[in-house]
Scaffold this motif. Structure first.
Motif, PDB file in Angstrom:
ATOM      1  N   VAL A  31       0.808  -1.309   0.196  1.00 38.71           N
ATOM      2  CA  VAL A  31       0.154  -0.222  -0.163  1.00 38.71           C
ATOM      3  C   VAL A  31       1.185   1.409  -0.075  1.00 38.71           C
ATOM      4  O   VAL A  31       0.792   2.270  -0.699  1.00 38.71           O
ATOM      5  CB  VAL A  31      -1.042   0.047   1.362  1.00 38.71           C
ATOM      6  N   ASP A  32       2.057   1.467   0.926  1.00 33.13           N
ATOM      7  CA  ASP A  32       2.983   2.350   0.931  1.00 33.13           C
ATOM      8  C   ASP A  32       3.698   2.619  -0.108  1.00 33.13           C
ATOM      9  O   ASP A  32       3.716   4.111  -0.659  1.00 33.13           O
ATOM     10  CB  ASP A  32       4.266   2.316   2.057  1.00 33.13           C
ATOM     11  N   HIS A  33       4.034   1.115  -1.043  1.00 35.01           N
ATOM     12  CA  HIS A  33       4.383   1.291  -2.301  1.00 35.01           C
ATOM     13  C   HIS A  33       3.560   2.099  -3.519  1.00 35.01           C
ATOM     14  O   HIS A  33       4.072   3.011  -4.553  1.00 35.01           O
ATOM     15  CB  HIS A  33       4.719   0.009  -3.201  1.00 35.01           C
ATOM     16  N   VAL A  34       2.272   1.676  -3.915  1.00 32.45           N
ATOM     17  CA  VAL A  34       1.910   2.192  -4.763  1.00 32.45           C
ATOM     18  C   VAL A  34       1.003   3.949  -3.999  1.00 32.45           C
ATOM     19  O   VAL A  34       1.359   4.409  -4.998  1.00 32.45           O
ATOM     20  CB  VAL A  34       0.378   1.273  -3.945  1.00 32.45           C
ATOM     21  N   ALA A  35       0.921   4.370  -2.983  1.00 29.85           N
ATOM     22  CA  ALA A  35       0.810   5.494  -2.401  1.00 29.85           C
ATOM     23  C   ALA A  35       1.954   6.170  -2.987  1.00 29.85           C
ATOM     24  O   ALA A  35       1.606   7.192  -3.442  1.00 29.85           O
ATOM     25  CB  ALA A  35       0.513   5.999  -0.987  1.00 29.85           C
ATOM     26  N   ILE A  36       2.902   5.673  -2.544  1.00 29.32           N
ATOM     27  CA  ILE A  36       4.300   7.257  -2.918  1.00 29.32           C
ATOM     28  C   ILE A  36       4.856   7.036  -4.865  1.00 29.32           C
ATOM     29  O   ILE A  36       4.598   7.679  -5.118  1.00 29.32           O
ATOM     30  CB  ILE A  36       5.408   6.838  -3.115  1.00 29.32           C
ATOM     31  N   THR A  37       3.903   5.776  -5.326  1.00 28.58           N
ATOM     32  CA  THR A  37       4.363   5.764  -6.506  1.00 28.58           C
ATOM     33  C   THR A  37       3.091   6.634  -7.091  1.00 28.58           C
ATOM     34  O   THR A  37       3.155   7.493  -8.251  1.00 28.58           O
ATOM     35  CB  THR A  37       3.875   4.269  -7.484  1.00 28.58           C
ATOM     36  N   VAL A  38       1.486   6.426  -6.999  1.00 27.27           N
ATOM     37  CA  VAL A  38       0.739   7.507  -7.664  1.00 27.27           C
ATOM     38  C   VAL A  38       0.754   8.508  -6.609  1.00 27.27           C
ATOM     39  O   VAL A  38       0.777   9.982  -7.820  1.00 27.27           O
ATOM     40  CB  VAL A  38      -0.503   6.992  -6.812  1.00 27.27           C
ATOM     41  N   TRP A  39       1.570   9.515  -5.816  1.00 28.97           N
ATOM     42  CA  TRP A  39       1.441  10.379  -5.734  1.00 28.97           C
ATOM     43  C   TRP A  39       2.427  10.890  -6.855  1.00 28.97           C
ATOM     44  O   TRP A  39       2.693  11.868  -6.979  1.00 28.97           O
ATOM     45  CB  TRP A  39       2.018  10.731  -4.451  1.00 28.97           C
ATOM     46  N   SER A  40       3.806  10.644  -6.479  1.00 29.55           N
ATOM     47  CA  SER A  40       4.905  11.234  -7.755  1.00 29.55           C
ATOM     48  C   SER A  40       4.606  11.321  -8.674  1.00 29.55           C
ATOM     49  O   SER A  40       5.141  12.117  -9.860  1.00 29.55           O
ATOM     50  CB  SER A  40       6.129  10.052  -7.753  1.00 29.55           C
ATOM     51  N   THR A 165      11.512   1.683  -4.407  1.00 26.15           N
ATOM     52  CA  THR A 165      12.589   0.744  -3.730  1.00 26.15           C
ATOM     53  C   THR A 165      13.815   1.789  -3.287  1.00 26.15           C
ATOM     54  O   THR A 165      14.445   1.351  -2.182  1.00 26.15           O
ATOM     55  CB  THR A 165      12.588  -0.489  -4.531  1.00 26.15           C
ATOM     56  N   VAL A 166      14.507   1.933  -3.731  1.00 27.78           N
ATOM     57  CA  VAL A 166      15.518   3.192  -3.622  1.00 27.78           C
ATOM     58  C   VAL A 166      15.267   3.524  -2.655  1.00 27.78           C
ATOM     59  O   VAL A 166      15.866   4.002  -1.679  1.00 27.78           O
ATOM     60  CB  VAL A 166      16.020   3.596  -5.193  1.00 27.78           C
ATOM     61  N   GLY A 167      13.946   4.430  -2.327  1.00 25.14           N
ATOM     62  CA  GLY A 167      13.687   5.138  -1.496  1.00 25.14           C
ATOM     63  C   GLY A 167      13.946   4.435   0.340  1.00 25.14           C
ATOM     64  O   GLY A 167      13.982   5.269   0.989  1.00 25.14           O
ATOM     65  N   SER A 168      13.930   3.124   0.412  1.00 29.46           N
ATOM     66  CA  SER A 168      14.459   2.492   1.266  1.00 29.46           C
ATOM     67  C   SER A 168      15.428   2.920   2.052  1.00 29.46           C
ATOM     68  O   SER A 168      15.419   2.765   3.292  1.00 29.46           O
ATOM     69  CB  SER A 168      14.389   1.408   1.147  1.00 29.46           C
ATOM     70  N   ILE A 169      15.957   3.752   1.696  1.00 33.45           N
ATOM     71  CA  ILE A 169      17.762   4.510   1.676  1.00 33.45           C
ATOM     72  C   ILE A 169      17.706   5.405   2.995  1.00 33.45           C
ATOM     73  O   ILE A 169      17.969   5.895   3.516  1.00 33.45           O
ATOM     74  CB  ILE A 169      18.877   4.311   1.226  1.00 33.45           C
ATOM     75  N   VAL A 170      15.817   6.142   2.727  1.00 39.54           N
ATOM     76  CA  VAL A 170      16.029   7.496   3.081  1.00 39.54           C
ATOM     77  C   VAL A 170      14.837   6.923   4.335  1.00 39.54           C
ATOM     78  O   VAL A 170      13.940   6.916   4.128  1.00 39.54           O
ATOM     79  CB  VAL A 170      15.422   8.584   2.968  1.00 39.54           C
ATOM     80  N   GLY A 171      15.493   6.615   5.620  1.00 33.63           N
ATOM     81  CA  GLY A 171      14.265   5.668   6.847  1.00 33.63           C
ATOM     82  C   GLY A 171      13.868   5.233   6.344  1.00 33.63           C
ATOM     83  O   GLY A 171      14.554   4.154   5.726  1.00 33.63           O
ATOM     84  N   SER A 172      12.396   4.953   5.904  1.00 36.12           N
ATOM     85  CA  SER A 172      11.646   3.376   6.180  1.00 36.12           C
ATOM     86  C   SER A 172      10.355   3.950   4.323  1.00 36.12           C
ATOM     87  O   SER A 172       9.587   2.804   5.301  1.00 36.12           O
ATOM     88  CB  SER A 172      10.864   2.949   7.180  1.00 36.12           C
ATOM     89  N   GLN A 173      11.116   4.930   3.701  1.00 31.01           N
ATOM     90  CA  GLN A 173      10.333   5.327   2.957  1.00 31.01           C
ATOM     91  C   GLN A 173       9.820   4.664   1.767  1.00 31.01           C
ATOM     92  O   GLN A 173       9.879   5.276   0.543  1.00 31.01           O
ATOM     93  CB  GLN A 173      10.306   6.636   3.500  1.00 31.01           C
ATOM     94  N   GLY A 174      10.491   3.187   1.926  1.00 29.54           N
ATOM     95  CA  GLY A 174      10.581   2.628   0.320  1.00 29.54           C
ATOM     96  C   GLY A 174       9.697   1.571  -0.197  1.00 29.54           C
ATOM     97  O   GLY A 174       9.771   1.096  -1.269  1.00 29.54           O
ATOM     98  N   GLY A 175       8.488   1.729   0.782  1.00 25.42           N
ATOM     99  CA  GLY A 175       8.088   0.410   0.352  1.00 25.42           C
ATOM    100  C   GLY A 175       8.243  -0.688   0.700  1.00 25.42           C
ATOM    101  O   GLY A 175       8.964  -1.076   1.505  1.00 25.42           O
ATOM    102  N   LEU A 176       7.899  -1.286  -0.695  1.00 33.32           N
ATOM    103  CA  LEU A 176       8.826  -2.807  -1.111  1.00 33.32           C
ATOM    104  C   LEU A 176      10.000  -2.683  -0.712  1.00 33.32           C
ATOM    105  O   LEU A 176      10.633  -3.782  -0.233  1.00 33.32           O
ATOM    106  CB  LEU A 176       7.809  -3.678  -2.083  1.00 33.32           C
TER     107      LEU A 176
END
Length: 227
Positions: A31-40, A165-176
């Motif tokens: 769900v987090d992955h989808v939300a980040i994708t849609v917003w971006s 997925t690369v966003g995982s290096i910034v906190g835990s904001q990388g979804g999957l």
């Protein structure tokens, strides 16, 4: 004890028990992955289409706009996130900003190409009917450029799903991606890595199919023309 210490039998690439025991975690990450994708992608579209129109109307600006977006796309994702983090923090914001910047070149190029491919006689006919420049854009040029714009949207969406997925290096904001990264940190937890990777692929395919259906629904004339 690490998973590697248990041997290959205790650390399979696929495990139903892992999926069953971590269903809620997988769902939340998806769900987090989808939300980040849609917003971006939504923000990128809101920026890219006006820039494409500007480049279409003011031809000398086309090269600077495309070049600037291309330069942004060439910046390594890790370097861009490392640059944004001190200014925007380590939450979701720097991840979304980076993804928007990466999606711009795909969306701008396709939208501009679609607008430039509108036949000249169609533009002249619209002008002869009394359409202003803005009215001609909304009623004639953008609808005819819609197939190219939607193709760019498909490419940008699939690309964004992978880059989230690369966003995982910034906190835990990388979804999957956070699960993939944690899988590597947990002594190469293969089941977690592969499950999260497969969900990324399935998400990209699902969104692409949805956009294909949207394209067919919004541009029925392209089907008639091809037949």
């Amino acid at each position: 004890m690490s998973f590697l210490a248990r041997g290959e039998a205790g650390n399979p690439w696929f495990s139903w028990s892992y999926i069953r025991d971590n269903g809620d975690t997988l769902w939340d990450a998806l769900v987090d992955h989808v939300a980040i994708t849609v917003w971006s992608v939504a923000i990128a579209v809101a920026i890219a289409v006006p820039l494409a129109v500007l480049a279409y109307w003011v031809r000398p600006l086309a090269t600077p706009i495309l070049t600037s977006a291309s330069v942004l796309y060439t910046i390594p994702s890790l370097a861009l996130l490392a640059f944004l983090a001190p200014f925007l923090g380590t939450g979701r914001t720097p991840v979304v900003v980076a993804l928007v910047l990466y999606a711009l070149i795909i969306l701008i190029r396709n939208a501009l190409t679609g607008l430039q491919q509108v036949p000249g006689d169609v533009r002249e006919a619209a002008t002869a009917m009394g359409y202003s420049r803005v009215a001609r854009l909304w009623r004639v040029e953008l609808p005819l450029a819609l197939p190219a714009i939607l193709t760019g949207l498909r490419l940008a969406t699939v690309s964004t799903v992978a880059l989230v997925t690369v966003g995982s290096i910034v906190g835990s904001q990388g979804g999957l991606g956070a699960l993939i990264l944690n899988g590597f940190r947990a002594s190469l937890y293969k089941a977690q890595i592969l499950t999260a990777t497969l969900l990324c692929v399935l998400l990209a395919l699902t969104l692409d199919l949805l956009l294909v259906g949207l394209t067919r629904a919004l541009t029925p004339w392209t089907r008639r023309r091809s037949s």
